[in-house]
Scaffold this motif. Structure first.
Motif, short mmCIF file in Angstrom:
data_model
loop_
_atom_site.label_atom_id
_atom_site.label_comp_id
_atom_site.label_asym_id
_atom_site.label_seq_id
_atom_site.Cartn_x
_atom_site.Cartn_y
_atom_site.Cartn_z
N UNK A 48 29.50 45.88 44.37
CA UNK A 48 30.49 46.37 45.33
C UNK A 48 31.67 45.40 45.40
N UNK A 49 31.36 44.12 45.51
CA UNK A 49 32.44 43.14 45.59
C UNK A 49 33.22 43.05 44.29
N UNK A 50 32.51 43.19 43.16
CA UNK A 50 33.21 43.13 41.88
C UNK A 50 34.22 44.27 41.76
N UNK A 51 33.79 45.47 42.19
CA UNK A 51 34.72 46.59 42.11
C UNK A 51 35.93 46.36 43.01
N UNK A 52 35.67 45.77 44.19
CA UNK A 52 36.81 45.50 45.07
C UNK A 52 37.68 44.40 44.51
N UNK A 53 37.05 43.37 43.92
CA UNK A 53 37.84 42.30 43.32
C UNK A 53 38.72 42.88 42.22
N UNK A 54 38.17 43.85 41.47
CA UNK A 54 38.98 44.47 40.41
C UNK A 54 40.14 45.25 41.01
#
Lengths: 442, 322
Positions: A121-127
């Motif tokens: 979830x955080x990786x997608x937001x970071x992207x």
């Protein structure tokens, strides 16, 4: 050198099989560093990475110690960044880690699924934020606001909450979650428009501070819109939020011979769903970077005045970057709400915004593997390492007062990481080519 | 309803003035650092918090031994200002100076560092307070001779002695700072560095020393503001700096960042507006929107000001050279 790395990684299988656990994982991380940083023949390196993956998987599966997950993340990073490893090995090994190793470990310790989902979830937001900060160079300190809008979009309609102000049959059934991911993309893009419209006329620090302020506005609203009409249920938050039904998924896994129980079925499902979404997000990111917009964003980031002189319309281009980033975050918000079945303003503080920003910056601005690595590193640090360390301290050194409990000092560690990174490696762990050049020039 | 609004008005204005002076003092720290380094020193909010915590500790330990509350307060102000100022110097020395030496052009890098420092200071204070008192929620001890109060205008305004002290001390500090910046050698050096760091260093000014002293002056001002804040609002935690810090920054931007009279004006205006909305929103909306929306007002003002007059109330337009 390459023979040594190969030999050690093959040898690592032994301890992984015999003494799985934290120490073995640390040993594996050492070997991984040796393989990745030492000079080696690409074929030997690929083989060594395969052995290490096998070793980490075995040890994780047997012990459930989460350090092994860091090892697997490390292998993934090595696969994406090390030169001259054949593409098919990268793809095969990467898929094996994501689809076999992590789920296997997850069955041994369901917390690993939880960790994987949070990282995803955080990786997608970071992207998503990478589009705004990394590509377009717009500093956004209120990014968690979009996450909140997405999460509340589904939480309100996927729970009895909507009955407070609408006639109708609420909660909506869980299948609607997929539809609401689309709805959330629209609502968050619209919020991005609302916030970006005033904010994007400003530059640099002013933009940062205005987005910070508007992010706080969204949090204050979430905290207080329980009266006069109860939209958000205030500080108590909304629970339970519906999850999509997964009978088909249970049938599918049963047909594949995987016996899932009540706790792991949703975990595995959300893990795979998040993986799928990350895949899509990465594709979108890659395409955006090479598109007309991507080039315009880079131009604006590098030199706004030059970009304008070349005929790039500044304001609309920035606004599109802002809305794109917001949309990513909104879709993840829906998943977040459904996965935890609980949403409260607590999850959308300034700390959350800054954590996501730090993921982008630590990983290396503008770099896709960087954003994912940053997300993995900070999520593991916050959710796992400090907590594990706390438990270690509590069991082994009970005379130390509970006020010094390491898990309470997330901010301290986080702040230290930020400051040290900025002093010693401001370009991030895996810098994008152009950013690296820029930082070296300075 | 109008009658109710009018009866409350003098009190609202007075309380807004008190709050405004706190914001003005903190805003000056932001403005000075921004003027010299063009850095939003987020950690300034924590410098303010450290001042408040020192104030609480001085009151806790010295009040039983000293007869006069005024003496305790004087010591608290001096110590709070000193410790906060020294912390600011340390922060500059170990977090910001290495970046400056490296010569990073990216504006993000110092900003992220400032945020990092701010987190470190919050948790460090929490750690220290946790070990020391086994809790980190602190309450300011109340001293009788500072707690006096009287009424003005036939009971329309209720004035506490400590509020008057706050106004007096902050006025003195603000005037002192204006003198320092406009009339002394250090002030000239600070202004020179703010104009152009490179040229100033060619003129025989040591920029590191000037920057260090700017942090000392701004930090002590923030520390004094913290002590007075603790005296006035009594409950202090390691996280108490965030909101006033953000508001004070808003005030600095409102007045025109980098502009010292502007920061004072901005602080006073923001204090009035916030107190006004905080008191009247529940009355005007029949209780539908409560006091908690006052923070929202501050941020919305920030956005509007930046939209309508990005250079702030007293700021000058800086034309970009191409």
């Amino acid at each position: 050198m390459s023979a040594l790395g190969l030999l050690l990684s093959l040898g690592y299988l032994g301890p992984a099989l015999l003494f799985p656990g934290a120490l073995t994982h640390l040993l594996g991380l050492g070997v991984l560093a040796l393989v990745a940083l030492g000079r080696a023949d690409p074929r030997a390196r690929a083989l060594a990475l395969t052995f290490l993956t096998l070793g980490f998987t075995l040890s994780l599966w047997k012990s459930g110690n989460t350090l092994g997950l860091i090892g697997l993340v490390g292998v993934l990073v090595a696969l994406t960044t090390l030169p001259r490893i054949p593409l098919w090995i990268r793809a095969l090994l990467g898929l094996a880690i994501l689809l076999v190793s992590v789920p296997l470990a997850g069955f041994a310790n369901t917390f690993i699924f939880e960790l994987g989902i949070q990282i995803g979830i955080y990786a997608a937001m970071a992207l998503g934020l990478n589009v705004v900060v990394g590509m377009a160079g717009l500093l956004d300190l209120g990014y968690a606001a979009f996450f909140a809008v997405g999460a509340y979009t589904w939480a309100i309609f996927g729970s009895p909450q909507a009955r407070n102000f609408l006639q109708g049959n609420f909660p909506l059934p869980g299948e609607y979650m997929y539809l609401f991911m689309l709805v959330a993309i629209v609502t968050t893009a619209f919020t991005g428009l609302l916030i970006g419209f005033p904010a994007l006329r400003l530059r640099g620090d002013y933009l940062a501070i205005v987005t910070l302020g508007l992010g706080e506005v969204v949090r204050i609203l979430a905290n207080n819109l329980d009266h006069p009409i109860n939209f958000t249920n205030g500080p108590q938050g909304i629970t339970p939020v519906e999850r999509p039904p997964i009978d088909w998924f249970r049938d599918l896994t049963a047909a594949l011979g995987l016996g899932l129980d009540r706790t792991t079925d949703y975990q595995l499902f959300f893990y795979l769903l998040v993986l799928l979404i990350i895949g899509i997000v990465v594709l979108v990111n890659l395409n955006l970077a090479n598109s007309r917009f991507g080039r315009a964003w880079t131009a604006i980031r590098e030199d706004e005045i030059a970009a304008r002189s070349m005929g790039i319309p500044l304001f609309p281009t920035k606004l599109i970057a802002f809305m794109t980033g917001a949309a990513f975050s909104g879709a993840m918000g829906v998943i977040f709400a459904a996965q935890r079945t609980f949403v409260s303003p607590e999850s959308f503080t300034l700390l959350a915004s800054i954590t996501i920003l730090a993921m982008v910056i630590l990983g290396g601005m503008g770099s896709i593997p960087g954003a994912i690595l940053g997300a993995a590193a900070l999520t593991i640090l916050n959710l796992d390492l400090l907590k594990t360390f706390s438990e270690f301290v509590r069991t082994n050194l009970p005379q130390i007062p509970s006020q010094v409990d390491p898990a309470k000092y997330e901010r301290l560690v986080f702040g230290l990481v930020l400051v040290l990174m900025m002093i010693f490696r401001p370009q991030g762990l895996i810098p994008e080519r152009r950013h690296r050049a820029e930082m070296e020039e300075a | 309803m109008l009658e109710q609004v009018l009866i409350l008005l003098p009190q609202v204005v007075f309380d807004g003035l008190v709050l405004g002076f706190v914001y003005a003092m903190v805003a000056l720290g932001y403005t000075m650092v921004y003027g010299v380094l063009e850095l939003i020193n987020f950690a300034h909010a924590e410098i303010f918090m450290i001042g408040a915590v020192v104030g609480v500790e001085v009151f806790r330990y010295l009040a039983p031994h000293l007869g006069s509350g005024y003496l305790v307060l004087l010591l608290a102000l001096v110590l709070g200002g000193l410790i906060a100022g020294l912390t600011a110097i340390l922060v500059e020395r170990f977090a910001y100076r290495p970046l400056r030496k490296r010569g990073t052009t990216n504006r993000l890098v110092p900003l992220v560092t400032a945020i990092g420092v701010s987190f470190i200071l919050q948790d460090l204070v929490r750690l220290i307070q946790g070990l020391w008192h086994n809790e980190f929620f602190l309450r300011m001890r109340t001293l009788e001779d500072l707690e006096g109060a009287f009424e003005l205008f036939g009971g329309l305004v209720f004035v506490q002695t400590k509020a008057l002290i706050l106004i007096a001390v902050s006025l003195a500090m603000l005037l002192g700072l204006t003198y320092l910046v406009n009339r002394t050698k250090l002030g000239v050096a600070i202004r020179a560095v703010a104009q152009d760091l490179q040229t100033a260093s060619l003129m025989g000014i040591d920029p590191d020393r000037v920057i260090s002293r700017t942090f000392l002056v701004g930090g002590s001002l923030g520390g004094v503001a913290g002590v007075l804040f603790a005296l006035q609002y009594t409950t202090i935690t390691p996280y108490v700096g965030f909101l006033p810090g953000l508001k004070a920054f808003t005030a600095a931007v409102l007045g025109g960042i980098g502009n010292i009279p502007g920061a004072m004006l901005g602080g006073l205006v923001l204090g009035q507006l916030e107190n006004f909305f905080g008191t009247y929103l529940p009355i005007l909306t029949a209780g539908n929107f409560g006091t908690e929306y006052k923070d929202l007002v501050a941020f919305l003002i920030l956005v509007f000001i930046l939209l309508l007059r990005p250079q702030g109330l007293l700021g000058q337009v800086v034309r970009e050279k191409v």
